[in-house]
Design an enzyme around this catalytic site. Sequence first.
Site, short mmCIF file in Angstrom:
data_model
loop_
_atom_site.label_atom_id
_atom_site.label_comp_id
_atom_site.label_asym_id
_atom_site.label_seq_id
_atom_site.Cartn_x
_atom_site.Cartn_y
_atom_site.Cartn_z
N ASP A 29 0.85 -1.19 0.00
CA ASP A 29 0.00 0.00 0.00
C ASP A 29 0.89 1.25 0.00
O ASP A 29 1.89 1.32 0.72
CB ASP A 29 -0.92 0.01 1.23
CG ASP A 29 -2.07 0.98 1.08
OD1 ASP A 29 -3.23 0.54 0.99
OD2 ASP A 29 -1.81 2.22 1.03
N VAL A 93 -11.09 3.14 -3.26
CA VAL A 93 -10.74 2.69 -4.61
C VAL A 93 -11.75 1.61 -5.01
O VAL A 93 -11.83 0.55 -4.36
CB VAL A 93 -9.30 2.14 -4.68
CG1 VAL A 93 -9.02 1.57 -6.07
CG2 VAL A 93 -8.29 3.23 -4.34
N HIS A 97 -10.41 -5.14 -3.62
CA HIS A 97 -9.08 -5.44 -3.08
C HIS A 97 -9.21 -5.83 -1.61
O HIS A 97 -10.16 -5.42 -0.94
CB HIS A 97 -8.14 -4.23 -3.21
CG HIS A 97 -8.67 -2.99 -2.59
ND1 HIS A 97 -9.62 -2.20 -3.20
CD2 HIS A 97 -8.42 -2.40 -1.40
CE1 HIS A 97 -9.92 -1.17 -2.42
NE2 HIS A 97 -9.20 -1.28 -1.31
N MET A 98 -8.25 -6.59 -1.15
CA MET A 98 -8.21 -6.99 0.25
C MET A 98 -6.95 -6.43 0.89
O MET A 98 -5.85 -6.57 0.34
CB MET A 98 -8.18 -8.52 0.34
CG MET A 98 -8.11 -9.04 1.76
SD MET A 98 -7.85 -10.82 1.76
CE MET A 98 -9.47 -11.35 1.24
P1 5GP Z 1 -9.81 1.38 0.39
O1 5GP Z 1 -9.98 2.61 1.24
O2 5GP Z 1 -10.50 1.53 -0.95
O3 5GP Z 1 -10.20 0.12 1.10
O4 5GP Z 1 -8.26 1.24 0.14
C1 5GP Z 1 -7.59 1.81 -0.94
C2 5GP Z 1 -6.13 1.70 -0.62
O5 5GP Z 1 -5.41 1.86 -1.81
C3 5GP Z 1 -5.64 2.77 0.36
O6 5GP Z 1 -5.06 2.16 1.51
C4 5GP Z 1 -4.61 3.56 -0.45
O7 5GP Z 1 -3.50 3.95 0.32
C5 5GP Z 1 -4.23 2.58 -1.53
N1 5GP Z 1 -3.83 3.19 -2.79
C6 5GP Z 1 -4.51 4.14 -3.48
N2 5GP Z 1 -3.85 4.46 -4.62
C7 5GP Z 1 -2.73 3.68 -4.64
C8 5GP Z 1 -1.65 3.56 -5.57
O8 5GP Z 1 -1.57 4.23 -6.60
N3 5GP Z 1 -0.68 2.65 -5.27
C9 5GP Z 1 -0.73 1.88 -4.12
N4 5GP Z 1 0.28 1.02 -3.93
N5 5GP Z 1 -1.75 1.97 -3.24
C10 5GP Z 1 -2.73 2.86 -3.49
#
Ligand code: 5GP
Length: 111
Positions: A29, A93, A97-98
Amino acid sequence: MDCVFCKIVSKKIKANVVHETENVVIIKDVNPQAPAHLLAIPKKHYSTILDCKDGALLAELFTAATHAAKSAGIDKSGFRMVVNTNDEGGQTVFHLHMHILGGRPLGGRMG
Ligand code: 5GP
Ligand code: ZN
């Protein structure tokens, strides 16, 4: 489609890939919430867990995530797998994803 994880899967955006299977990629992440914070991402786009009816893919996602937790050395100390879903679930996002989190005590509160 303008999806950051589709772009990571297709290598249009760089990411730190720690493990890859036929249908799943595991990356670090970019904004880690724990010493180990990985994301297990199906290569195929599903907006949320609600959209994925492919049990074999979900099994592969869990298996790959477990493999990555072992590789990260957080299996014995312990870790957490989380799938945030929709707004109140904290999803930002919208590509399934997990999260795999570990490397520190994660506390008892789930939110
Ligand atoms: P959500 O809040 O949707 O469960 O988690 C999305 C995760 O994706 C967040 O922890 C954020 O830091 C990560 N993330 C968003 N954009 C990117 C990216 O471009 N690269 C990486 N490696 N992680 C990302
Ligand atoms: Zn996507």
